[in-house]
Design an enzyme around this catalytic site. Structure first.
Site, PDB file in Angstrom:
ATOM      1  NE  ARG A   1      -4.017   1.863   0.903  1.00 22.97           N
ATOM      2  CZ  ARG A   1      -5.310   1.842   0.689  1.00 22.97           C
ATOM      3  NH1 ARG A   1      -5.947   0.704   0.625  1.00 22.97           N
ATOM      4  NH2 ARG A   1      -5.966   2.948   0.501  1.00 22.97           N
TER       5      ARG A   1
ATOM      6  CG  ASN B   1     -12.623  13.024  -0.639  1.00 19.07           C
ATOM      7  OD1 ASN B   1     -13.207  12.864  -1.713  1.00 19.07           O
ATOM      8  ND2 ASN B   1     -12.474  12.051   0.238  1.00 19.07           N
ATOM      9  CB  THR B   2     -16.785  15.925  -3.021  1.00 15.33           C
ATOM     10  OG1 THR B   2     -18.188  16.019  -2.813  1.00 15.33           O
ATOM     11  CG2 THR B   2     -16.497  15.040  -4.210  1.00 15.33           C
ATOM     12  CG  HIS B   3     -18.280  11.949   2.686  1.00 17.28           C
ATOM     13  ND1 HIS B   3     -18.125  10.624   2.326  1.00 17.28           N
ATOM     14  CD2 HIS B   3     -19.047  11.949   3.796  1.00 17.28           C
ATOM     15  CE1 HIS B   3     -18.768   9.865   3.184  1.00 17.28           C
ATOM     16  NE2 HIS B   3     -19.342  10.641   4.088  1.00 17.28           N
TER      17      HIS B   3
ATOM     18  CG  ASP C   1      -7.798  14.964   8.340  1.00 17.36           C
ATOM     19  OD1 ASP C   1      -8.329  13.938   7.848  1.00 17.36           O
ATOM     20  OD2 ASP C   1      -8.246  15.533   9.355  1.00 17.36           O
TER      21      ASP C   1
ATOM     22  N   GLY D   1      -7.411  11.195   8.376  1.00 15.81           N
ATOM     23  CA  GLY D   1      -8.589  10.429   8.784  1.00 15.81           C
ATOM     24  C   GLY D   1      -9.501  10.083   7.618  1.00 15.81           C
TER      25      GLY D   1
HETATM   26  C1  GAR Z   1     -19.919  10.935  -5.118  1.00 12.21           C
HETATM   27  O1  GAR Z   1     -21.194  11.072  -4.523  1.00 12.21           O
HETATM   28  C2  GAR Z   1     -18.825  11.074  -4.063  1.00 12.21           C
HETATM   29  O2  GAR Z   1     -19.136  11.979  -3.059  1.00 12.21           O
HETATM   30  C3  GAR Z   1     -18.775   9.676  -3.515  1.00 12.21           C
HETATM   31  O3  GAR Z   1     -18.870   8.859  -4.634  1.00 12.21           O
HETATM   32  C4  GAR Z   1     -19.689   9.504  -5.615  1.00 12.21           C
HETATM   33  C5  GAR Z   1     -18.936   9.479  -6.925  1.00 12.21           C
HETATM   34  O4  GAR Z   1     -19.754   9.845  -7.980  1.00 12.21           O
HETATM   35  N1  GAR Z   1     -17.574   9.486  -2.775  1.00 12.21           N
HETATM   36  C6  GAR Z   1     -17.494   8.769  -1.657  1.00 12.21           C
HETATM   37  O5  GAR Z   1     -18.437   8.150  -1.189  1.00 12.21           O
HETATM   38  C7  GAR Z   1     -16.137   8.750  -1.011  1.00 12.21           C
HETATM   39  N2  GAR Z   1     -16.251   8.449   0.395  1.00 12.21           N
HETATM   40  P1  GAR Z   1     -19.129  10.187  -9.414  1.00 12.21           P
HETATM   41  O6  GAR Z   1     -18.090   9.119  -9.734  1.00 12.21           O
HETATM   42  O7  GAR Z   1     -20.296  10.119 -10.348  1.00 12.21           O
HETATM   43  O8  GAR Z   1     -18.533  11.567  -9.323  1.00 12.21           O
END
Ligand code: GAR
Length: 201
Positions: A66, A108-110, A142, A144
């Protein structure tokens, strides 16, 4: 000069597409210079190729080291000299080697309202818990899992007849809008982190 974005993806790439579309406008202030994926043959990478953006695919093989993968990821990203790294549906954690080079400029987007429901199943976990409002969070990465300082959040109502798929679809619509608006603001103005508080100038 527009800010240089490297976008990391794992799947469908609708968030990536929103950034690719926004960056066709020179006034947006950012341009996607490369897309990296931790899987081979994702729809997200197809979208990048269609837009003429360089791509790299770097799967983490079963049993592979990894830390080596993480260092290689950092090298590949570095070769595109990004101002900002955007994880857009990237389903791997970036590790110490990556954060040593790109910490503070990786976001990052969550698909949940942090600090609720971190991890891989934000919409499903929110639905199972029975919350009436969930949403999406854009944060500075970060060490986490979905714990970094928050740049932006957007709320989405949970409907009585939602499935995790229908809920995730509505979250993604709101998420893309938030992502595009916030990345543009960051690209044009920058941001500062003070403890957990983030200010976009
Ligand atoms: C998005 O909703 C993103 O926030 C999520 O995966 C989806 C990707 O959609 N990410 C996570 O859950 C990470 N923890 P996309 O490939 O169509 O942009």
């Amino acid at each position: 000069m527009p800010a240089r974005l490297v976008v990391l993806v794992s799947g469908t790439g609708t968030n990536l597409q929103a950034l690719l579309d926004a960056s066709t406008d020179p006034a947006y202030g950012a341009t996607v210079v490369a897309v990296g994926a931790d899987r081979v043959g994702t729809p997200a990478v197809r979208r990048a190729r269609e837009a003429g953006v360089p791509v790299f695919e770097l799967p983490l093989a079963q049993g592979a080291d990894r830390a080596e993968w993480d260092a290689e990821l950092a090298d590949r990203v570095s070769s595109f000299d990004p101002d900002l790294v955007v994880l857009a549906g990237f389903m791997k954690l970036t590790g110490p080697a990556f954060l040593a080079r790109f910490g503070g400029r990786t976001i990052n987007t969550h698909p949940a309202l942090s600090p609720s429901f971190p991890g891989m199943h934000g919409p499903q976990d929110a639905l199972a818990y029975g919350v009436k409002v969930t949403g999406a969070t854009l944060f500075v990465v970060d060490e986490g899992v979905d714990t970094g300082p928050i740049l932006a959040q957007t709320p989405v109502r949970v409907l009585d007849d939602d499935t995790s798929e229908s809920l995730h679809e509505r979250i993604k619509a709101a998420e893309q809008e938030m992502l595009v608006a916030t990345v543009g603001r960051i690209a044009r103005h920058g941001f500062t982190v003070n403890g957990r508080r983030v200010t976009i100038a």
